[in-house]
Every structure is written in structure tokens, then in C-alpha cells.
Design a protein around this motif. Sequence first.
Motif, PDB file in Angstrom:
ATOM      1  N   PHE A 102       1.461   5.561   0.971  1.00  0.00           N
ATOM      2  CA  PHE A 102       2.113   4.975   2.145  1.00  0.00           C
ATOM      3  C   PHE A 102       2.354   3.488   1.930  1.00  0.00           C
ATOM      4  N   ALA A 103       3.391   3.012   2.566  1.00  0.00           N
ATOM      5  CA  ALA A 103       3.703   1.580   2.626  1.00  0.00           C
ATOM      6  C   ALA A 103       4.400   1.375   3.959  1.00  0.00           C
ATOM      7  N   ILE A 104       3.674   0.809   4.930  1.00  0.00           N
ATOM      8  CA  ILE A 104       4.174   0.734   6.298  1.00  0.00           C
ATOM      9  C   ILE A 104       3.918  -0.634   6.913  1.00  0.00           C
ATOM     10  N   THR A 105       4.699  -0.930   7.935  1.00  0.00           N
ATOM     11  CA  THR A 105       4.387  -2.032   8.831  1.00  0.00           C
ATOM     12  C   THR A 105       4.412  -1.477  10.251  1.00  0.00           C
ATOM     13  N   VAL A 106       3.551  -2.028  11.096  1.00  0.00           N
ATOM     14  CA  VAL A 106       3.526  -1.672  12.512  1.00  0.00           C
ATOM     15  C   VAL A 106       3.478  -2.976  13.300  1.00  0.00           C
ATOM     16  N   GLN A 107       4.498  -3.203  14.094  1.00  0.00           N
ATOM     17  CA  GLN A 107       4.556  -4.427  14.895  1.00  0.00           C
ATOM     18  C   GLN A 107       3.873  -4.198  16.231  1.00  0.00           C
ATOM     19  N   ARG A 108       2.785  -4.921  16.457  1.00  0.00           N
ATOM     20  CA  ARG A 108       2.102  -4.925  17.734  1.00  0.00           C
ATOM     21  C   ARG A 108       2.443  -6.209  18.478  1.00  0.00           C
ATOM     22  N   PRO A 109       2.198  -6.277  19.782  1.00  0.00           N
ATOM     23  CA  PRO A 109       2.577  -7.475  20.541  1.00  0.00           C
ATOM     24  C   PRO A 109       2.029  -8.776  19.963  1.00  0.00           C
ATOM     25  N   THR A 110       0.800  -8.740  19.431  1.00  0.00           N
ATOM     26  CA  THR A 110       0.199  -9.974  18.914  1.00  0.00           C
ATOM     27  C   THR A 110      -0.185  -9.893  17.445  1.00  0.00           C
ATOM     28  N   LEU A 111       0.231  -8.803  16.769  1.00  0.00           N
ATOM     29  CA  LEU A 111      -0.207  -8.619  15.383  1.00  0.00           C
ATOM     30  C   LEU A 111       0.791  -7.762  14.615  1.00  0.00           C
ATOM     31  N   LEU A 112       1.146  -8.222  13.409  1.00  0.00           N
ATOM     32  CA  LEU A 112       1.939  -7.409  12.490  1.00  0.00           C
ATOM     33  C   LEU A 112       0.985  -6.791  11.478  1.00  0.00           C
ATOM     34  N   ILE A 113       0.936  -5.469  11.456  1.00  0.00           N
ATOM     35  CA  ILE A 113       0.063  -4.761  10.523  1.00  0.00           C
ATOM     36  C   ILE A 113       0.885  -4.329   9.322  1.00  0.00           C
ATOM     37  N   GLN A 114       0.409  -4.693   8.138  1.00  0.00           N
ATOM     38  CA  GLN A 114       1.071  -4.344   6.882  1.00  0.00           C
ATOM     39  C   GLN A 114       0.065  -3.634   5.994  1.00  0.00           C
ATOM     40  N   ALA A 115       0.393  -2.406   5.593  1.00  0.00           N
ATOM     41  CA  ALA A 115      -0.569  -1.607   4.835  1.00  0.00           C
ATOM     42  C   ALA A 115       0.135  -0.796   3.763  1.00  0.00           C
ATOM     43  N   GLU A 116      -0.448  -0.795   2.597  1.00  0.00           N
ATOM     44  CA  GLU A 116       0.086  -0.036   1.469  1.00  0.00           C
ATOM     45  C   GLU A 116      -1.081   0.503   0.661  1.00  0.00           C
ATOM     46  N   GLY A 117      -1.017   1.795   0.297  1.00  0.00           N
ATOM     47  CA  GLY A 117      -2.114   2.357  -0.474  1.00  0.00           C
ATOM     48  C   GLY A 117      -1.856   3.784  -0.887  1.00  0.00           C
ATOM     49  N   VAL A 118      -2.808   4.328  -1.646  1.00  0.00           N
ATOM     50  CA  VAL A 118      -2.767   5.714  -2.103  1.00  0.00           C
ATOM     51  C   VAL A 118      -4.123   6.346  -1.817  1.00  0.00           C
ATOM     52  N   LEU A 119      -4.097   7.496  -1.157  1.00  0.00           N
ATOM     53  CA  LEU A 119      -5.312   8.252  -0.863  1.00  0.00           C
ATOM     54  C   LEU A 119      -5.317   9.497  -1.724  1.00  0.00           C
ATOM     55  N   ASP A 120      -6.295   9.572  -2.620  1.00  0.00           N
ATOM     56  CA  ASP A 120      -6.438  10.733  -3.485  1.00  0.00           C
ATOM     57  C   ASP A 120      -7.709  11.470  -3.092  1.00  0.00           C
ATOM     58  N   HIS A 158     -10.355  -2.912   2.903  1.00  0.00           N
ATOM     59  CA  HIS A 158     -10.770  -3.809   3.984  1.00  0.00           C
ATOM     60  C   HIS A 158      -9.516  -4.303   4.691  1.00  0.00           C
ATOM     61  N   CYS A 159      -9.569  -4.323   6.020  1.00  0.00           N
ATOM     62  CA  CYS A 159      -8.433  -4.776   6.817  1.00  0.00           C
ATOM     63  C   CYS A 159      -8.832  -6.025   7.594  1.00  0.00           C
ATOM     64  N   GLU A 160      -7.994  -7.038   7.528  1.00  0.00           N
ATOM     65  CA  GLU A 160      -8.248  -8.273   8.269  1.00  0.00           C
ATOM     66  C   GLU A 160      -6.919  -8.864   8.702  1.00  0.00           C
ATOM     67  N   ALA A 161      -6.833  -9.169   9.992  1.00  0.00           N
ATOM     68  CA  ALA A 161      -5.629  -9.783  10.569  1.00  0.00           C
ATOM     69  C   ALA A 161      -4.357  -9.006  10.231  1.00  0.00           C
ATOM     70  N   GLY A 162      -4.497  -7.660  10.216  1.00  0.00           N
ATOM     71  CA  GLY A 162      -3.339  -6.815   9.986  1.00  0.00           C
ATOM     72  C   GLY A 162      -2.986  -6.580   8.533  1.00  0.00           C
ATOM     73  N   GLN A 163      -3.743  -7.155   7.609  1.00  0.00           N
ATOM     74  CA  GLN A 163      -3.475  -6.997   6.181  1.00  0.00           C
ATOM     75  C   GLN A 163      -4.510  -6.063   5.546  1.00  0.00           C
ATOM     76  N   LEU A 164      -4.046  -5.131   4.741  1.00  0.00           N
ATOM     77  CA  LEU A 164      -4.925  -4.172   4.070  1.00  0.00           C
ATOM     78  C   LEU A 164      -5.176  -4.637   2.640  1.00  0.00           C
ATOM     79  N   TYR A 165      -6.468  -4.722   2.263  1.00  0.00           N
ATOM     80  CA  TYR A 165      -6.852  -5.164   0.934  1.00  0.00           C
ATOM     81  C   TYR A 165      -7.698  -4.090   0.245  1.00  0.00           C
ATOM     82  N   THR A 166      -7.572  -3.998  -1.059  1.00  0.00           N
ATOM     83  CA  THR A 166      -8.440  -3.134  -1.859  1.00  0.00           C
ATOM     84  C   THR A 166      -9.621  -3.956  -2.360  1.00  0.00           C
TER      85      THR A 166
END
Length: 208
Positions: A4-22, A199-207
Motif C-alpha cells: 500500500f501507498a496511501i494518504t488520508v487527509q484529516r482536518p488537522t493531520l495528513l497521514i502518509q503511509a507506505e509499506g508491505v505486509l507479508d 512506528h507512526c508519528e504525526a501522520g508519518q509511517l516509519y520502518t
Amino acid sequence: MISFAITVQRPTLLIQAEGVLDTGITTLTGSSGSGKSTIIKSLAGLVRPTTGCIIRNDEVWVDTTKNIFLAPQQRFVGYMPQGNIVFPHMSVYHNITYSKRGDEALLSHIMNRLGLGKYKDIKAGTLSGGEQQRVALGRALYAKPVILLLDEPLSALDWNLREQVRRDLVDIIGEWQIPCLWVTHDKNEADEVGQQRWHCEAGQLYTE
């Protein structure tokens, strides 16, 4: 495999996430309000991403450029949200078998694993919070999911039961060889169960 590689716009936060689940368990940690639940709900089909795509093997679940969005029931996802989500007027048996995707052998296996056998014919609403959470876990597993999405699955359990259910969950996920995204606030829990850690912080997804 789910990518997946997605963004979700919330009223006060832009969430950006990209990853692979195996196959196996990926844990997702992060502070409250960081976007963890939005990510898991996007994979479950309960939140529509603003942009991006979600693909399982060769099946497209989401592609915003082509206006593709598969409903939750089309994804065969086992999802356990935060809180004790049961149908209180229904028995434990009918709660767990709600999806009608499993069989009696699977039901027996799940009931034994989660210590719910003696509650089979009892209304779920009369159970304690921890027992209701086990019922919700059982319902997610009975659906024969292609991916298991667990949002704080052990949070309502006491310490002794938490350890037992954690071990059982890890064993079951290992037996079924499916991807699992396990959200937790507990760093020790993430260390113990996760083969991959995010780990997710301030809408950003980290490995990690």
C-alpha cells in the motif's frame, strides 16, 4: 502479500503511509492521534484514502486514480477494533460465527484457544470487558481472514490472560501463515510479537 501507498487527509493531520505486509506479524506503535487507527481502518476498508492504492497479490483493493474501492466484505479481512465490540444480545457462539465463513472444527479450535468454551451459549453482553475482547478476537479469526488487523487486541485483558492470549495469537497467526498488522502502545509487546516493526508519528509511517 499486501502492499500500500496511501494518504488520508484529516482536518488537522495528513497521514502518509507506505509499506508491505507479508506473512507474519508487523507491529505498529505510536502516540495517540498519530494516525495508527486510520492506517489500519484504511486497510480494512472502513476509511477511504484520499490518494493512493492498496493491492493484495494481484487484486486491487484501492486505486484512487481509477476510482476503485473494495468494500470491507470484499476484502476478507479479520479486523478487531479498539474496545469491546460485540453484539450484546447474541450468544458468544453467534458472535464468533457471525461471518459464517468457518466450520465447527475451527470454532472449537478458537474457543479452546481463547478459553471461551464455557461461555458458548451465554449472551456476550453479560461478559466482562476482557471476555468480550476475546469474543471479538474469536470473531476476527473465524472469518478465515487473508489478513488480520488488530487494534490494541490485548488492552482490556488482565496481565495473566494477556500473556496467554498473546502466545495463542502468535501461534495461530504462525499456523495460518497470514499477514497481521498489530497496533499497540506497548513497546515491550511490539518487541515480543513483531517480526517487522513500524512506528507512526504525526501522520508519518516509519520502518524501525
